[in-house]
Motif scaffolding. Structure first.
Motif, PDB file in Angstrom:
ATOM      1  N   GLY A   1      -1.640 -12.267   0.381  1.00  0.00           N
ATOM      2  CA  GLY A   1      -1.692 -11.626  -0.933  1.00  0.00           C
ATOM      3  C   GLY A   1      -0.815 -10.394  -1.012  1.00  0.00           C
ATOM      4  O   GLY A   1       0.304 -10.364  -0.506  1.00  0.00           O
ATOM      5  N   ASP A   2      -1.360  -9.356  -1.598  1.00  0.00           N
ATOM      6  CA  ASP A   2      -0.648  -8.125  -1.889  1.00  0.00           C
ATOM      7  C   ASP A   2      -0.966  -7.080  -0.819  1.00  0.00           C
ATOM      8  O   ASP A   2      -2.099  -6.599  -0.731  1.00  0.00           O
ATOM      9  CB  ASP A   2      -1.083  -7.628  -3.266  1.00  0.00           C
ATOM     10  N   GLY A   3       0.024  -6.720  -0.014  1.00  0.00           N
ATOM     11  CA  GLY A   3      -0.166  -5.738   1.044  1.00  0.00           C
ATOM     12  C   GLY A   3      -0.654  -4.388   0.546  1.00  0.00           C
ATOM     13  O   GLY A   3      -1.297  -3.643   1.278  1.00  0.00           O
ATOM     14  N   ASP A   4      -0.380  -4.054  -0.708  1.00  0.00           N
ATOM     15  CA  ASP A   4      -0.861  -2.798  -1.275  1.00  0.00           C
ATOM     16  C   ASP A   4      -2.377  -2.803  -1.464  1.00  0.00           C
ATOM     17  O   ASP A   4      -2.980  -1.754  -1.666  1.00  0.00           O
ATOM     18  CB  ASP A   4      -0.192  -2.509  -2.623  1.00  0.00           C
ATOM     19  N   ARG A   5      -2.982  -3.984  -1.396  1.00  0.00           N
ATOM     20  CA  ARG A   5      -4.435  -4.097  -1.552  1.00  0.00           C
ATOM     21  C   ARG A   5      -5.151  -4.194  -0.209  1.00  0.00           C
ATOM     22  O   ARG A   5      -6.361  -4.364  -0.160  1.00  0.00           O
ATOM     23  CB  ARG A   5      -4.769  -5.295  -2.435  1.00  0.00           C
ATOM     24  N   ASP A   6      -4.405  -4.084   0.897  1.00  0.00           N
ATOM     25  CA  ASP A   6      -5.013  -4.093   2.229  1.00  0.00           C
ATOM     26  C   ASP A   6      -5.923  -2.876   2.381  1.00  0.00           C
ATOM     27  O   ASP A   6      -5.736  -1.857   1.734  1.00  0.00           O
ATOM     28  CB  ASP A   6      -3.941  -4.044   3.327  1.00  0.00           C
TER      29      ASP A   6
END
Length: 96
Positions: A60-65
């Motif tokens: 998915g979106d690494g910024d949401r890790d």
């Protein structure tokens, strides 16, 4: 048509490496060869079961890790605190 079935599927680093790169070579960094092999089989089994029952897992979106989480991995279920990486589950939409 591909749709996102689950947009909050958070996985541990071990699962992410196999989902993203089909690579389990990092497992033997802190585990013995036999233990790493058993852990890899367990993770691959969990991935296969989710993909058979629910849909395809994708990075998915690494910024949401989440850098530090005590939540269990949504894939393998490990409860060790640490990174949780955002993934999504994709499906065709026909079965939902």
């Amino acid at each position: 048509m591909v749709i996102i079935i689950d947009d909050a599927f958070m996985v541990c680093t071990d699962c992410l490496m196999i989902i993203a790169n089909d690579d389990a070579s990092g497992l033997d960094y802190s585990l013995g060869e036999e233990e790493a092999g058993a852990w890899e089989r367990e993770i691959r089994g969990a991935i296969a079961e989710i993909q058979r029952q629910v849909g395809q897992i994708a990075v998915g979106d690494g910024d949401r890790d989440d850098e530090f989480s005590s939540s269990p991995c949504a894939c393998c279920g490990i409860r060790l605190a640490g990174w949780r990486h955002h993934c999504v589950i994709l499906g065709s939409g026909r079965e939902h």
